[in-house]
Design a protein around this motif. Structure first.
Motif, PDB file in Angstrom:
ATOM      1  N   THR A 203       0.974  -1.278  -0.067  1.00  0.00           N
ATOM      2  CA  THR A 203       0.006   0.055   0.020  1.00  0.00           C
ATOM      3  C   THR A 203       0.778   1.243  -0.083  1.00  0.00           C
ATOM      4  OG1 THR A 203      -1.764  -1.170   1.262  1.00  0.00           O
ATOM      5  CG2 THR A 203      -1.783   1.147   1.276  1.00  0.00           C
ATOM      6  N   LEU A 204       0.647   2.123  -1.001  1.00  0.00           N
ATOM      7  CA  LEU A 204       1.359   3.266  -1.120  1.00  0.00           C
ATOM      8  C   LEU A 204       0.304   4.701  -0.849  1.00  0.00           C
ATOM      9  CD1 LEU A 204       3.976   4.813  -2.530  1.00  0.00           C
ATOM     10  CD2 LEU A 204       2.342   5.072  -4.316  1.00  0.00           C
ATOM     11  N   LEU A 205       0.462   5.010   0.206  1.00  0.00           N
ATOM     12  CA  LEU A 205      -0.570   5.991   0.855  1.00  0.00           C
ATOM     13  C   LEU A 205      -0.199   7.433   0.857  1.00  0.00           C
ATOM     14  CD1 LEU A 205      -3.257   6.048   2.725  1.00  0.00           C
ATOM     15  CD2 LEU A 205      -1.879   6.034   4.625  1.00  0.00           C
ATOM     16  N   ILE A 233       3.396   7.267   3.251  1.00  0.00           N
ATOM     17  CA  ILE A 233       3.196   5.966   4.296  1.00  0.00           C
ATOM     18  C   ILE A 233       3.097   4.510   3.275  1.00  0.00           C
ATOM     19  CG2 ILE A 233       2.034   5.103   6.130  1.00  0.00           C
ATOM     20  CD1 ILE A 233       1.291   7.806   6.651  1.00  0.00           C
ATOM     21  N   ILE A 234       3.908   3.861   3.729  1.00  0.00           N
ATOM     22  CA  ILE A 234       4.127   2.358   2.944  1.00  0.00           C
ATOM     23  C   ILE A 234       3.754   1.139   3.971  1.00  0.00           C
ATOM     24  CG2 ILE A 234       5.272   0.688   1.685  1.00  0.00           C
ATOM     25  CD1 ILE A 234       5.063   3.565   0.219  1.00  0.00           C
ATOM     26  N   ASN A 235       2.836   0.197   3.696  1.00  0.00           N
ATOM     27  CA  ASN A 235       2.695  -0.735   4.637  1.00  0.00           C
ATOM     28  C   ASN A 235       2.355  -2.216   3.451  1.00  0.00           C
ATOM     29  OD1 ASN A 235      -0.346   0.803   4.425  1.00  0.00           O
ATOM     30  ND2 ASN A 235      -0.605  -1.404   4.994  1.00  0.00           N
ATOM     31  N   PHE A 236       2.347  -3.110   4.233  1.00  0.00           N
ATOM     32  CA  PHE A 236       2.345  -4.255   3.454  1.00  0.00           C
ATOM     33  C   PHE A 236       1.360  -5.247   4.095  1.00  0.00           C
ATOM     34  CE2 PHE A 236       6.713  -2.860   4.367  1.00  0.00           C
ATOM     35  CZ  PHE A 236       7.269  -2.598   3.147  1.00  0.00           C
ATOM     36  N   VAL A 265      -5.144   8.868   0.438  1.00  0.00           N
ATOM     37  CA  VAL A 265      -5.173   8.308  -0.798  1.00  0.00           C
ATOM     38  C   VAL A 265      -4.471   6.998  -0.951  1.00  0.00           C
ATOM     39  CG1 VAL A 265      -5.068   8.654  -3.341  1.00  0.00           C
ATOM     40  CG2 VAL A 265      -5.614  10.617  -1.884  1.00  0.00           C
ATOM     41  N   PRO A 266      -4.869   5.871  -0.596  1.00  0.00           N
ATOM     42  CA  PRO A 266      -4.071   4.674  -0.772  1.00  0.00           C
ATOM     43  C   PRO A 266      -4.065   4.202  -2.227  1.00  0.00           C
ATOM     44  CG  PRO A 266      -6.255   4.090   0.188  1.00  0.00           C
ATOM     45  CD  PRO A 266      -6.282   5.663   0.051  1.00  0.00           C
ATOM     46  N   LEU A 267      -2.843   3.754  -2.471  1.00  0.00           N
ATOM     47  CA  LEU A 267      -3.008   2.747  -3.593  1.00  0.00           C
ATOM     48  C   LEU A 267      -2.607   1.509  -3.173  1.00  0.00           C
ATOM     49  CD1 LEU A 267      -2.703   2.039  -7.018  1.00  0.00           C
ATOM     50  CD2 LEU A 267      -0.113   2.084  -6.410  1.00  0.00           C
ATOM     51  N   PHE A 268      -3.541   0.573  -3.413  1.00  0.00           N
ATOM     52  CA  PHE A 268      -3.524  -1.089  -2.945  1.00  0.00           C
ATOM     53  C   PHE A 268      -2.909  -1.570  -4.359  1.00  0.00           C
ATOM     54  CE2 PHE A 268      -7.005   0.618  -0.564  1.00  0.00           C
ATOM     55  CZ  PHE A 268      -6.599   0.511   0.774  1.00  0.00           C
TER      56      PHE A 268
END
Length: 308
Positions: A203-205, A233-236, A265-268
């Motif tokens: 996820t690129l937020l 913000i990046i998470n997995f 605005v997340p990009l999943f």
């Protein structure tokens, strides 16, 4: 294995340009973020603050429209996650109440595909320029996410080309989240979004900088994480955690809400539907699309009774 007494819980801040140049300190921090924390923040990327501000402004203008206008693109009329989702249209935690945020989703279209993850997008007639702004950012964000995934693969000892060829028709969902000020009626089971791990890969937020996101650390406490427009913000997600044999971790996070409205605005970013995301070396087969569709059906209120 890091012992609980020495475990660092701070979220690594990564300079993307330095990471791409092979800086050892940045690679080490990416490794720590991926394998121990489950979150990173990212700065100095090819996507500047002005682009993010324009995207935030487009979503803000859409969410300000009257409900009867937004309902023309209500995803509840579809069998997919395309268009507007009104308040309480999602429930990420079955032990909490439905989330009180609004969303607008768009994704990668594949003409004539029977897959809901490649369904046509629903575009509102207003605000002006909404579609063009989101489509341009969607392309840039996908390119950034793919480059970052390669760097993460290298940081954990895999081939940086691990993901090559797996994202040409991605199940990549771009979302605008609108979190209104926390309602007066909100109780202990009411959240902007309740505690959850993301379902997919990365996820690129992007956010407007308003606080609200909280991350559960490995030591059991919730810590805030934020980024100004132009940082990320990046998470997995669960998919990448399993795919990597749990070397990369998916971490619980939530938005409780505050007295201020917030837009994120997340990009999943998820791979092609037929990608095998079973644990590396297991010999098993798990299609990426099967994992995602199951999790979507459990979350979206309008899909929970469709059996999809």
């Amino acid at each position: 294995m890091t012992s609980p007494a020495t475990l660092r819980t701070d979220i690594p801040r990564i300079d993307f340009a330095a990471l791409m140049a092979g800086d050892p300190a940045q690679i080490a921090e990416v490794r720590r973020g991926a394998t121990e924390v489950g979150f990173l923040t990212l700065t100095n990327t090819p996507i500047g603050a002005a682009r993010v501000q324009a995207v935030l402004a487009a979503y803000r203008a859409f969410f300000a429209l009257p409900p009867e206008v937004k309902s023309a693109v209500d995803m509840a009329r579809t069998g997919s996650n395309r268009g507007w989702g009104g308040p309480r249209s999602e429930q990420v935690d079955p032990m909490a109440n439905p989330d009180y945020k609004e969303v607008f989703d768009m994704g990668f279209e594949v003409p004539c595909s029977a897959l809901a993850v490649h369904a046509p997008n629903l575009w509102p007639d207003e605000p002006a320029g909404f579609r063009a702004t989101l489509e341009a950012y969607y392309a840039e964000a996908r390119a950034l996410a793919l480059r970052l995934l390669g760097a993460i693969a290298g940081a954990i000892g895999e081939d940086p080309a691990w993901f090559d060829g797996m994202f040409d028709q991605p199940m990549a969902l771009l979302r605008g989240n609108y979190y209104p000020p926390r309602p007066d009626w909100a109780g202990e089971k009411d959240f902007g979004i309740a505690a959850h791990t993301d379902y997919g890969c990365l996820t690129l937020l992007a956010t407007d900088g308003v606080p609200g996101l909280e991350v559960l650390t490995r030591t059991g406490g919730w810590i805030p994480v934020r980024a100004e427009p132009g940082d990320f913000i990046i998470n997995f997600g669960e998919m990448l955690e399993s795919w990597s044999n749990r070397r990369i971790v998916a971490t619980l996070h939530r938005v409780r809400g505050s007295g201020d409205e917030r837009i994120s605005v997340p990009l999943f970013f998820n791979p092609n539907p037929e990608t095998n995301v079973a644990p590396l070396g297991s010999g098993a087969t798990v299609r990426a699309v099967d994992h995602l569709q199951k999790r979507f059906a459990e979350t979206y209120v309008h899909l929970q009774n469709r059996g999809t």
